[in-house]
Design an enzyme around this catalytic site. Structure first.
Site, PDB file in Angstrom:
ATOM      1  CB  ALA A  72      19.367 -17.785 -30.641  1.00 48.43           C
ATOM      2  CB  ALA A  73      23.619 -18.522 -34.115  1.00 50.03           C
ATOM      3  CG  HIS A  80      21.608 -30.016 -39.102  1.00 47.11           C
ATOM      4  ND1 HIS A  80      22.835 -29.680 -38.577  1.00 47.11           N
ATOM      5  CD2 HIS A  80      20.704 -29.268 -38.446  1.00 47.11           C
ATOM      6  CE1 HIS A  80      22.679 -28.777 -37.623  1.00 47.11           C
ATOM      7  NE2 HIS A  80      21.386 -28.496 -37.537  1.00 47.11           N
ATOM      8  NE  ARG A 126      20.033 -25.474 -43.924  1.00 42.19           N
ATOM      9  CZ  ARG A 126      20.972 -25.029 -43.097  1.00 42.19           C
ATOM     10  NH1 ARG A 126      20.674 -24.211 -42.107  1.00 42.19           N
ATOM     11  NH2 ARG A 126      22.222 -25.416 -43.229  1.00 42.19           N
ATOM     12  N   GLY A 153      16.161 -19.364 -30.118  1.00 43.82           N
ATOM     13  CA  GLY A 153      16.104 -19.572 -31.576  1.00 43.82           C
ATOM     14  C   GLY A 153      15.037 -20.579 -31.950  1.00 43.82           C
ATOM     15  CE  LYS A 178      26.916 -21.068 -34.313  1.00 39.64           C
ATOM     16  NZ  LYS A 178      25.909 -21.334 -33.290  1.00 39.64           N
ATOM     17  CB  SER A 181      29.059 -24.632 -36.665  1.00 39.48           C
ATOM     18  OG  SER A 181      29.222 -24.735 -38.055  1.00 39.48           O
ATOM     19  CD  GLU A 206      31.644 -22.266 -42.361  1.00 37.54           C
ATOM     20  OE1 GLU A 206      31.177 -23.262 -42.920  1.00 37.54           O
ATOM     21  OE2 GLU A 206      32.206 -21.340 -42.977  1.00 37.54           O
ATOM     22  CE1 TYR A 222      26.956 -19.455 -37.691  1.00 38.06           C
ATOM     23  CE2 TYR A 222      28.522 -20.954 -38.727  1.00 38.06           C
ATOM     24  CZ  TYR A 222      27.376 -20.743 -37.979  1.00 38.06           C
ATOM     25  OH  TYR A 222      26.655 -21.823 -37.509  1.00 38.06           O
ATOM     26  CB  SER A 260      22.471 -19.752 -38.574  1.00 35.91           C
ATOM     27  OG  SER A 260      21.417 -19.665 -39.510  1.00 35.91           O
ATOM     28  CB  THR A 315      11.418 -18.437 -34.932  1.00 30.90           C
ATOM     29  OG1 THR A 315      12.679 -17.775 -34.759  1.00 30.90           O
ATOM     30  CG2 THR A 315      10.397 -17.862 -33.985  1.00 30.90           C
TER      31      THR A 315
HETATM   32  P1  NAP Z   1      18.226 -20.812 -38.232  1.00 30.32           P
HETATM   33  O1  NAP Z   1      17.109 -21.541 -38.906  1.00 30.32           O
HETATM   34  O2  NAP Z   1      18.868 -19.680 -38.949  1.00 30.32           O
HETATM   35  O3  NAP Z   1      17.683 -20.288 -36.814  1.00 30.32           O
HETATM   36  C1  NAP Z   1      18.421 -19.369 -36.052  1.00 30.32           C
HETATM   37  C2  NAP Z   1      17.552 -18.869 -34.910  1.00 30.32           C
HETATM   38  O4  NAP Z   1      18.286 -17.877 -34.186  1.00 30.32           O
HETATM   39  C3  NAP Z   1      16.243 -18.191 -35.371  1.00 30.32           C
HETATM   40  O5  NAP Z   1      15.220 -18.547 -34.500  1.00 30.32           O
HETATM   41  C4  NAP Z   1      16.589 -16.708 -35.223  1.00 30.32           C
HETATM   42  O6  NAP Z   1      15.462 -15.884 -35.011  1.00 30.32           O
HETATM   43  C5  NAP Z   1      17.449 -16.751 -33.964  1.00 30.32           C
HETATM   44  N1  NAP Z   1      18.218 -15.512 -33.767  1.00 30.32           N
HETATM   45  C6  NAP Z   1      19.063 -14.915 -34.649  1.00 30.32           C
HETATM   46  N2  NAP Z   1      19.568 -13.797 -34.098  1.00 30.32           N
HETATM   47  C7  NAP Z   1      19.028 -13.671 -32.861  1.00 30.32           C
HETATM   48  C8  NAP Z   1      19.146 -12.729 -31.813  1.00 30.32           C
HETATM   49  N3  NAP Z   1      19.906 -11.635 -31.932  1.00 30.32           N
HETATM   50  N4  NAP Z   1      18.447 -12.917 -30.680  1.00 30.32           N
HETATM   51  C9  NAP Z   1      17.651 -13.992 -30.544  1.00 30.32           C
HETATM   52  N5  NAP Z   1      17.480 -14.937 -31.506  1.00 30.32           N
HETATM   53  C10 NAP Z   1      18.172 -14.772 -32.641  1.00 30.32           C
HETATM   54  O7  NAP Z   1      19.392 -21.825 -37.849  1.00 30.32           O
HETATM   55  P2  NAP Z   1      19.326 -23.410 -37.595  1.00 30.32           P
HETATM   56  O8  NAP Z   1      19.687 -24.083 -38.869  1.00 30.32           O
HETATM   57  O9  NAP Z   1      18.071 -23.747 -36.888  1.00 30.32           O
HETATM   58  O10 NAP Z   1      20.573 -23.615 -36.635  1.00 30.32           O
HETATM   59  C11 NAP Z   1      20.426 -23.599 -35.210  1.00 30.32           C
HETATM   60  C12 NAP Z   1      21.780 -23.368 -34.576  1.00 30.32           C
HETATM   61  O11 NAP Z   1      22.691 -24.398 -34.961  1.00 30.32           O
HETATM   62  C13 NAP Z   1      22.465 -22.066 -34.980  1.00 30.32           C
HETATM   63  O12 NAP Z   1      23.198 -21.604 -33.879  1.00 30.32           O
HETATM   64  C14 NAP Z   1      23.410 -22.476 -36.098  1.00 30.32           C
HETATM   65  O13 NAP Z   1      24.477 -21.558 -36.200  1.00 30.32           O
HETATM   66  C15 NAP Z   1      23.850 -23.831 -35.581  1.00 30.32           C
HETATM   67  N6  NAP Z   1      24.264 -24.790 -36.598  1.00 30.32           N
HETATM   68  C16 NAP Z   1      23.444 -25.065 -37.645  1.00 30.32           C
HETATM   69  C17 NAP Z   1      23.823 -26.016 -38.586  1.00 30.32           C
HETATM   70  C18 NAP Z   1      22.939 -26.352 -39.756  1.00 30.32           C
HETATM   71  O14 NAP Z   1      23.445 -26.985 -40.709  1.00 30.32           O
HETATM   72  N7  NAP Z   1      21.653 -26.031 -39.715  1.00 30.32           N
HETATM   73  C19 NAP Z   1      25.054 -26.693 -38.428  1.00 30.32           C
HETATM   74  C20 NAP Z   1      25.847 -26.380 -37.334  1.00 30.32           C
HETATM   75  C21 NAP Z   1      25.434 -25.445 -36.415  1.00 30.32           C
HETATM   76  P3  NAP Z   1      14.638 -15.243 -36.255  1.00 30.32           P
HETATM   77  O15 NAP Z   1      13.685 -16.320 -36.705  1.00 30.32           O
HETATM   78  O16 NAP Z   1      13.976 -14.083 -35.649  1.00 30.32           O
HETATM   79  O17 NAP Z   1      15.643 -14.889 -37.316  1.00 30.32           O
HETATM   80  N1  GDD Z   2      24.086 -20.302 -49.663  1.00 30.74           N
HETATM   81  C1  GDD Z   2      24.624 -20.585 -50.858  1.00 30.74           C
HETATM   82  N2  GDD Z   2      24.076 -20.050 -51.982  1.00 30.74           N
HETATM   83  N3  GDD Z   2      25.714 -21.392 -50.894  1.00 30.74           N
HETATM   84  C2  GDD Z   2      26.211 -21.705 -52.112  1.00 30.74           C
HETATM   85  C3  GDD Z   2      25.678 -21.208 -53.300  1.00 30.74           C
HETATM   86  C4  GDD Z   2      24.563 -20.327 -53.233  1.00 30.74           C
HETATM   87  O1  GDD Z   2      24.050 -19.842 -54.238  1.00 30.74           O
HETATM   88  N4  GDD Z   2      26.409 -21.715 -54.330  1.00 30.74           N
HETATM   89  C5  GDD Z   2      27.349 -22.494 -53.798  1.00 30.74           C
HETATM   90  N5  GDD Z   2      27.244 -22.494 -52.447  1.00 30.74           N
HETATM   91  C6  GDD Z   2      28.137 -23.193 -51.510  1.00 30.74           C
HETATM   92  C7  GDD Z   2      28.726 -22.302 -50.414  1.00 30.74           C
HETATM   93  O2  GDD Z   2      29.821 -21.538 -50.925  1.00 30.74           O
HETATM   94  C8  GDD Z   2      29.140 -23.365 -49.407  1.00 30.74           C
HETATM   95  O3  GDD Z   2      30.389 -23.895 -49.736  1.00 30.74           O
HETATM   96  C9  GDD Z   2      28.083 -24.469 -49.587  1.00 30.74           C
HETATM   97  O4  GDD Z   2      27.394 -24.166 -50.811  1.00 30.74           O
HETATM   98  C10 GDD Z   2      27.054 -24.549 -48.458  1.00 30.74           C
HETATM   99  O5  GDD Z   2      26.558 -23.242 -48.220  1.00 30.74           O
HETATM  100  P1  GDD Z   2      25.324 -23.005 -47.202  1.00 30.74           P
HETATM  101  O6  GDD Z   2      24.184 -23.866 -47.569  1.00 30.74           O
HETATM  102  O7  GDD Z   2      25.099 -21.533 -47.156  1.00 30.74           O
HETATM  103  O8  GDD Z   2      25.859 -23.577 -45.817  1.00 30.74           O
HETATM  104  P2  GDD Z   2      27.252 -23.413 -45.062  1.00 30.74           P
HETATM  105  O9  GDD Z   2      27.978 -24.721 -45.159  1.00 30.74           O
HETATM  106  O10 GDD Z   2      27.971 -22.202 -45.463  1.00 30.74           O
HETATM  107  O11 GDD Z   2      26.765 -23.190 -43.546  1.00 30.74           O
HETATM  108  C11 GDD Z   2      25.753 -24.016 -42.968  1.00 30.74           C
HETATM  109  O12 GDD Z   2      26.358 -25.122 -42.341  1.00 30.74           O
HETATM  110  C12 GDD Z   2      27.194 -24.793 -41.218  1.00 30.74           C
HETATM  111  C13 GDD Z   2      27.755 -26.125 -40.678  1.00 30.74           C
HETATM  112  O13 GDD Z   2      28.874 -26.487 -41.418  1.00 30.74           O
HETATM  113  C14 GDD Z   2      24.961 -23.154 -41.998  1.00 30.74           C
HETATM  114  O14 GDD Z   2      23.839 -23.888 -41.548  1.00 30.74           O
HETATM  115  C15 GDD Z   2      25.790 -22.769 -40.777  1.00 30.74           C
HETATM  116  O15 GDD Z   2      24.942 -22.119 -39.823  1.00 30.74           O
HETATM  117  C16 GDD Z   2      26.360 -24.063 -40.185  1.00 30.74           C
HETATM  118  O16 GDD Z   2      27.115 -23.781 -39.037  1.00 30.74           O
END
Ligand code: NAP
Ligand code: GDD
Length: 353
Positions: free
Chosen positions: A81-82, A179, A184, A8, A153, A125, A127, A149, A84, A10
């Site tokens: 990778a996920a 984060h 993002r 992941g 996870k 996560s 989540e 999701y 996400s 990218t």
């Molecule tokens: P992201 O920006 O959505 O990146 C996800 C990565 O996974 C991308 O590189 C994507 O590739 C790759 N991927 C998706 N499906 C795949 C597949 N079938 N095979 C190979 N690669 C695949 O997510 P992120 O925010 O960097 O998060 C990184 C990890 O932390 C994820 O596992 C996410 O669930 C977890 N996480 C994130 C947060 C958060 O708040 N950001 C919090 C808790 C956990 P493409 O570019 O091709 O789509």
């Molecule tokens: N995306 C989105 N779009 N969310 C919205 C919107 C909207 O227009 N309006 C309100 N929300 C609310 C969602 O319902 C959720 O409660 C909150 O905003 C955050 O949504 P996201 O930013 O989509 O993130 P997430 O909390 O569901 O998930 C992210 O954080 C997880 C860790 O707790 C992702 O990065 C997951 O991959 C990660 O595991």
């Protein structure tokens, strides 16, 4: 020289982790999915694209994972990778379970058979806590997944711990709370808001339509969360850690903060639409990272206010740079609505401020 394999690469975290590991002198390998148009804008933005060894691999294809491990021969694997985006996991529940959940078992099997001495990080996560009743969540808080999701996870989290205990593999799960950063994806609420605020402030858009404004999240800066996950793999013993800021805000707090930065009253521009509400909501998340602070000596420094400003400023800068006719690595052209806006602007069909 230590070698790391990042899946992941990218994505948002993949780019920041690459930057961090390169600074620490690692040789970095990263897997990317073969898609019709490869997308490396984040790696290009951080100027690490030419410094990384890219390996095509898909989490659904065990052969490609085996090959990635063989080619990179890593000391550490970071499985980032996920699929996400939580919202989509309701619409693509089966695919999400396979990529975000089951694929981790395939990866652990590949690792176990090829080189069980590799240290493995699994991106768990907050989540997974779901719509829980606790004010603050830590490593001992029960999980209650509220989305496909989160269920996937939790499966990945559990299987990683099962492999760690059964086969003496050095495997850690980081339970990371939300984060964000200027890197993002635009489907997530933080960047959806900051990008719209930039467009509205420049006269390119009139409104921002969101879902549940009451949901609360513990939002931190992705860049500094990556140093915590690196530290996890440097410990003597593998164990799981919550990584968070310990401060929660609602979506409406985020909206207000972002509009304030450009001097606009958010109430004039923000609407809600049921289509952006989830079938099941996680209403409140707030992490307790005492364990990480004590054992990893890690502490977040970027406040909520600083994070929102960093994101708004960068999105304003990007739109201004585009309007000045300059090219740069950017994701907006990859999203349908933004792409349409860019096309209309290019044809002079919209008047900007
Ligand atoms: P992201 O920006 O959505 O990146 C996800 C990565 O996974 C991308 O590189 C994507 O590739 C790759 N991927 C998706 N499906 C795949 C597949 N079938 N095979 C190979 N690669 C695949 O997510 P992120 O925010 O960097 O998060 C990184 C990890 O932390 C994820 O596992 C996410 O669930 C977890 N996480 C994130 C947060 C958060 O708040 N950001 C919090 C808790 C956990 P493409 O570019 O091709 O789509
Ligand atoms: N995306 C989105 N779009 N969310 C919205 C919107 C909207 O227009 N309006 C309100 N929300 C609310 C969602 O319902 C959720 O409660 C909150 O905003 C955050 O949504 P996201 O930013 O989509 O993130 P997430 O909390 O569901 O998930 C992210 O954080 C997880 C860790 O707790 C992702 O990065 C997951 O991959 C990660 O595991």
């Amino acid at each position: 020289m230590k070698k790391a394999l990042i899946t992941g690469v990218t994505g948002q975290d993949g780019a920041y982790l690459t930057e961090l590991l390169l600074k620490k002198g690692y040789k970095v390998f990263g897997t990317f999915r073969r898609v019709s148009t490869p997308n490396f804008w984040r790696l290009q933005t951080l100027d690490v694209f030419n410094k990384i060894n890219l390996i095509p691999a898909d989490l659904l294809d065990m052969g490609s994972l085996l090959e990635a491990i063989k080619v990179s021969d890593p000391d550490e694997i970071y499985n980032l990778a996920a699929s996400s985006y939580v919202g989509t996991s309701f619409e693509e529940a089966v695919g999400n379970s396979e990529i975000t959940g089951l694929a981790v078992t395939k990866f652990l099997e590949a690792l176990r058979n090829q080189n069980p001495n590799i240290r493995f990080y699994q991106a768990s996560s907050s989540e997974m806590y779901g719509d829980n009743k606790f004010k603050v969540q830590n490593e001992t808080t029960p999980f209650l997944p509220s989305s496909p999701y989160a269920a996937a996870k939790l499966y990945a989290h559990s299987i990683t711990n099962i492999y760690k205990k059964s086969y003496d593999i050095f495997a850690c799960c980081g339970i990371l709370f939300n984060h964000e950063s200027p890197l993002r994806g635009m489907e997530f609420v933080s960047r959806k808001i900051t990008n719209a605020v930039a467009e509205i402030s420049l006269g390119l858009k009139k409104e921002l339509v969101l879902g549940n404004l009451k949901a609360e999240r513990d939002w931190g800066f992705a860049g500094e969360f990556m140093s915590a996950i690196h530290l996890m793999l440097q410990q003597d013993k593998p164990t799981d850690y919550v990584i968070s800021t310990g401060v929660s805000h609602s979506v409406s707090d985020f909206v207000k903060e972002a509009f304030d930065i450009v001097g606009l009253n958010w109430k004039k521009y923000v609407k809600t639409d049921p289509k952006f509400f989830r079938p099941l909501e996680v209403r409140h998340l707030r992490g307790d990272s005492k364990k990480a602070i004590k054992e990893l000596k890690w502490k977040p420094k970027v406040s909520f206010e600083k994070l929102v400003k960093m994101m708004v400023d960068e999105d304003v800068r990007r739109w201004k740079t585009f309007l000045d006719g300059k090219a740069f690595p950017w994701d907006a052209p990859l999203y349908p609505n933004e792409s349409r806006l860019i096309t209309r602007l290019s044809k002079g069909k919209i008047r900007k401020n």
